[in-house]
Design an enzyme around this catalytic site. Structure first.
Site, short mmCIF file in Angstrom:
data_model
loop_
_atom_site.label_atom_id
_atom_site.label_comp_id
_atom_site.label_asym_id
_atom_site.label_seq_id
_atom_site.Cartn_x
_atom_site.Cartn_y
_atom_site.Cartn_z
NE ARG A 224 128.03 4.39 19.60
CZ ARG A 224 129.28 4.35 20.66
NH1 ARG A 224 130.20 3.09 21.53
NH2 ARG A 224 129.74 5.15 20.63
CG HIS A 272 129.52 -0.41 25.01
ND1 HIS A 272 128.12 0.01 24.68
CD2 HIS A 272 130.47 0.05 25.46
CE1 HIS A 272 129.00 1.45 23.91
NE2 HIS A 272 130.24 1.63 24.44
#
Ligand code: NDP
Ligand code: OXD
Length: 309
Positions: A224, A272
């Site tokens: 993340r 992502h």
């Protein structure tokens, strides 16, 4: 008793048919489309449902994350009795293994350097090494970390891994916890972050961590964005402590226009996409879990809320 889905179509996940064919007794309603009685909603499947949205359902029992991670969900606003289940499915696992193999090979073979030299119109020779000379260290030995290690094994990289609790994986030197962190970092020529984002792991890719790695090493962050301290990365690249980074996740997402990561010659950025939840495999995992729920069996991917992952 209703299962409600929120915002899944935006991610190409239309699971109504899969769930209806596998578990016809479970009404599966789409928020904003079907008529929903909030009191009947026991289960919600969502990528990121805001706290105000969740608060409308007083009888909610389980929140199913459409992703493998759960930090994007409003955990702080979620009543303590609500169970959280993350997505453990082969599409995500295979996608991440592919991404890590690509990132490790690209960094090991100095692709950021060669691309930047090509863009500058230069034919710049630089000695290359074999994979057996680049040690890869994986942070996080869960579903994704273990799959990444398996895809790297036949390529010949010496492998190590780091987790919270001790693990044993054939062909991998395993380290655990605070006590093992320095030794793990000291031999990571390429460090790959596949940790969940928790209070303990936030900001773990920082100046102090980079300083304990071999000089001139490289970093991959596919966990993340909150794991990485952006300014520390830029500083470590400037000093040569790190030579390159490959980032699939950032804080925030999307990364604002003009951010230094977009143009930095030693940073590879992907938006992502390292591992995406796949329609067919993930829809069937959700259906498996509904079947398990109805049979009173343990659910696949249930999160320990006190641990945060
Ligand atoms: P798992 O829960 O299966 O594994 C997590 C691993 O991290 C475990 O080995 C765990 O240790 C370790 N860990 C957790 N906290 C710590 C800590 N404080 N110190 C050391 N190790 C720790 O997760 P997954 O492998 O399925 O997924 C990992 C993360 O990848 C997700 O949470 C998500 O953030 C990210 N992700 C990113 C995607 C992308 O496209 N970029 C796609 C999917 C996921 P232990 O084994 O001891 O429990
Ligand atoms: C996930 C993700 O958590 O896509 O699955 O990042």
């Amino acid at each position: 008793m209703t299962l409600l889905y929120h915002g899944l179509e935006q991610r190409g996940l239309v699971w109504r048919d899969i769930v209806a064919s596998r578990v016809p007794e479970m009404p599966f309603l789409r928020w904003g489309h079907d008529e929903v009685d909030p009191e009947a909603v026991r289960y919600i499947a969502a990528w990121n449902a805001p706290g105000e949205f969740i608060a409308q359902f007083p009888n909610l029992e389980i929140l199913f994350s459409v992703g493998a991670g759960i930090d994007q969900l409003p955990l702080a606003d979620l009543p303590p009795q609500v169970r959280v289940v993350r997505m453990v499915e082969q599409g995500i696992i295979t996608g991440m293994a592919e991404y890590v193999a690509m990132a490790c090979l690209a960094l090991h073979r100095d692709l950021p350097f060669f691309i930047s030299e090509q863009r500058a119109g230069r034919w710049s020779y630089r000695h290359t090494r074999l994979a057996s000379e680049s040690r890869v260290g994986i942070m996080g030995l869960g579903e994704l970390g273990r799959a990444a290690l398996e895809i790297l094994k036949p390529l010949g990289f010496p492998l190590s891994g780091w987790s919270r609790s001790p693990r044993e994986i054939a062909g991998v030197t395993c380290f655990a916890g605070e006590a093992g962190f320095d030794a793990f970092l000291a031999q990571a020529d390429i460090l790959v972050c596949l940790l969940p984002l928790t209070d303990e792991t936030r900001g773990i890719l920082c100046r102090e961590t980079f300083a304990r790695m071999p000089a001139g090493s490289a970093v991959v962050n596919a966990g993340r964005g909150g794991h990485l301290v952006a300014e520390d990365l830029v500083e470590a690249l400037a000093s040569g402590q790190l030579r390159a980074a490959m980032l699939d996740v950032t804080a925030p997402e999307p990364l604002p226009e003009g951010h230094v990561f977009y143009s930095h010659p030693a940073i590879f950025l992907t938006p992502h996409v390292a591992a995406e939840t796949r329609h067919e495999t993930a829809g069937n995992v959700l259906a498996d879990n509904i079947e398990r729920l109805l049979a009173g069996e343990p659910l696949l991917g249930e999160v320990d809320r006190s641990r945060g992952y």
